[in-house]
Design a protein around this motif. Structure first.
Motif, short mmCIF file in Angstrom:
data_model
loop_
_atom_site.label_atom_id
_atom_site.label_comp_id
_atom_site.label_asym_id
_atom_site.label_seq_id
_atom_site.Cartn_x
_atom_site.Cartn_y
_atom_site.Cartn_z
N PHE A 121 -1.67 -0.34 -3.62
CA PHE A 121 -3.01 -0.88 -3.46
C PHE A 121 -3.69 -0.31 -2.23
CE2 PHE A 121 -0.63 -4.23 -5.77
CZ PHE A 121 -1.39 -4.27 -6.93
N SER A 122 -4.99 -0.48 -2.19
CA SER A 122 -5.78 -0.15 -1.01
C SER A 122 -6.32 -1.44 -0.42
CB SER A 122 -6.93 0.79 -1.38
OG SER A 122 -7.84 0.15 -2.27
N ALA A 123 -6.92 -1.36 0.76
CA ALA A 123 -7.39 -2.56 1.46
C ALA A 123 -8.40 -3.34 0.62
CB ALA A 123 -8.00 -2.18 2.80
N ARG A 124 -9.23 -2.64 -0.13
CA ARG A 124 -10.26 -3.35 -0.90
C ARG A 124 -9.67 -4.18 -2.05
NH1 ARG A 124 -10.92 2.07 -2.27
NH2 ARG A 124 -10.45 2.59 -4.44
N ASP A 125 -8.43 -3.86 -2.46
CA ASP A 125 -7.81 -4.63 -3.54
C ASP A 125 -7.47 -6.05 -3.11
OD1 ASP A 125 -7.65 -2.63 -5.62
OD2 ASP A 125 -6.16 -1.61 -4.38
N MET A 183 0.82 -1.21 0.00
CA MET A 183 0.00 0.00 0.00
C MET A 183 0.85 1.26 0.00
SD MET A 183 -2.84 -1.41 2.75
CE MET A 183 -3.94 0.00 2.74
#
Length: 377
Positions: free
Chosen positions: A67-71, A44
């Motif tokens: 990336f973000s957590a939802r990825d 991230m």
């Protein structure tokens, strides 16, 4: 140190850059230093180089970080890969020291990957040697054919995946097991449940780059006054011909010109390029900062994880290379330099000893200004 199932001599003679080798329990007491959650956290970061490979309905997809957590919430098999984790986590950098029988200048980085059940990056080959160290969980590795330049690839805009994978062997790796894979040998890893893998990569410089550097070095020493010398003259029976003997003479003279370039700088500077501060902490300092630190006293020095440092003896001197640059010093520095390359650390007394040597402060300043050393003041 990595525990090989054969002697080091046999490994280097029969396996290194020749054929794969399974190393069961290569690191018997290995405790994976990075969890899946910690790896996701690094991915991230904007400075990290990360990718996610997804296999959805037999179609391969590639996504680039940060990336973000939802990825990380996906309903298909997927793999997260993060390059240069050894630059971020000291315990991962320590893994590089488990393979001391390969020259240190050959190492590239330690990539760490996480995959969920069935996750994979697909059938492929690499242009470098790699030791695949299993972390958490289990991964099944399929070994395929040796791939040359003509090996057909899938028509994919982002991924270099093999159009045909011809399996020749298969191994299941648990925590601490290692699989060595030579360059251009096809392999395909598939996670059996959640797992992490540590890929210790050893890159070799391209011959084209080595030739370019050696040629540049030879050009600097030749000058414009050095001319082609004719072979033993003989009458030409065919007007306008460039004879075979002329071509052979030119080739011999070029080879001799390259051979006369004996300085090691052309190679040492090339192979130590790339202290890649874009992907990690920038440890380089100015000449003034280095001088101030050396003048105020240093408790210890540690080799930066991203540092590329090597040395060679040449004509009675010691050439030291770091960050694509070079410095010539006395051979009296060799014991301490070897200690730094071996243990990655110089204690306060050792730093003081180096500073007492002729040109010792110059060597320390050289390494500090090339971002090769971390300092504890």
């Amino acid at each position: 140190m990595l525990s090989l199932p054969v002697s080091t001599e046999v490994f280097l003679a029969e396996y290194w850059q020749r054929k794969p080798l399974l190393i069961p329990g290569g690191l018997t007491a290995f405790s994976p230093p990075v969890s899946a959650e910690e790896l996701a956290g690094i991915a991230m970061e904007p400075e990290a180089e990360s990718r996610i490979v997804v296999n959805r309905n037999s179609q391969w997809q590639l996504h680039h970080g940060p990336f973000s957590a939802r990825d990380f919430n996906r309903d298909s098999p997927w793999t997260l890969l993060v390059q240069r984790v050894d630059h971020w986590v000291p315990e991962v950098a320590d893994i590089r020291r488990e393979v001391p029988f390969i020259p240190g200048w050959r190492i590239d980085d330690v990539m760490v990957s996480y995959a969920n059940d069935g996750g994979s990056v697909g059938p492929h080959f690499d242009n470098y040697d790699v030791f695949l160290l299993q972390g958490d969980g289990v991964r099944r590795w399929k070994i395929g054919q040796y791939c040359d330049e003509a090996e057909p690839l899938l028509d994919h805009p982002d991924l270099l995946l093999l159009a045909e994978f011809r399996q020749e062997d298969e191994f299941v790796l648990n925590c601490g097991d290692i699989l060595y894979v030579p360059p251009r040998v096809a392999h395909w890893g598939i996670a059996e449940g959640d797992c992490t893998t540590y890929s210790i990569g050893f890159r070799a410089p391209r011959l084209a780059d080595l030739l370019s550097r050696r040629t540049d070095a030879a050009l600097e020493s030749l000058g414009n006054a050095t001319l082609f010398k004719d072979p033993v003259p003989r009458p030409s029976a065919r007007p306008g011909e460039l004879s075979r003997s002329d071509i052979e003479a030119a080739t011999t003279q070029l080879i001799n010109a390259l051979a006369q370039q004996q300085s090691p700088q052309w190679m040492g500077e090339l192979i130590t390029e790339g202290i890649d501060t874009e992907h990690g902490p920038d440890g380089a300092m100015s000449d003034e900062e280095a001088a101030s630190l050396l003048g105020n006293g240093i408790t210890s020095l540690t080799l930066q994880p991203e540092a590329r440092v090597c040395w060679t003896e040449h004509e009675g001197s010691l050439w030291v290379f770091a960050g694509g640059d070079s410095l010539s010093v006395s051979k009296t520095h060799l014991p301490l330099l070897m200690e730094l390359c071996d243990t990655w650390t110089l204690s306060s007394p050792q730093v003081e000893e180096m500073q007492s040597l002729e040109a010792g402060p110059n060597l320390l300043a050289f390494l500090l200004t090339r971002g090769a050393l971390d300092v504890e003041a």
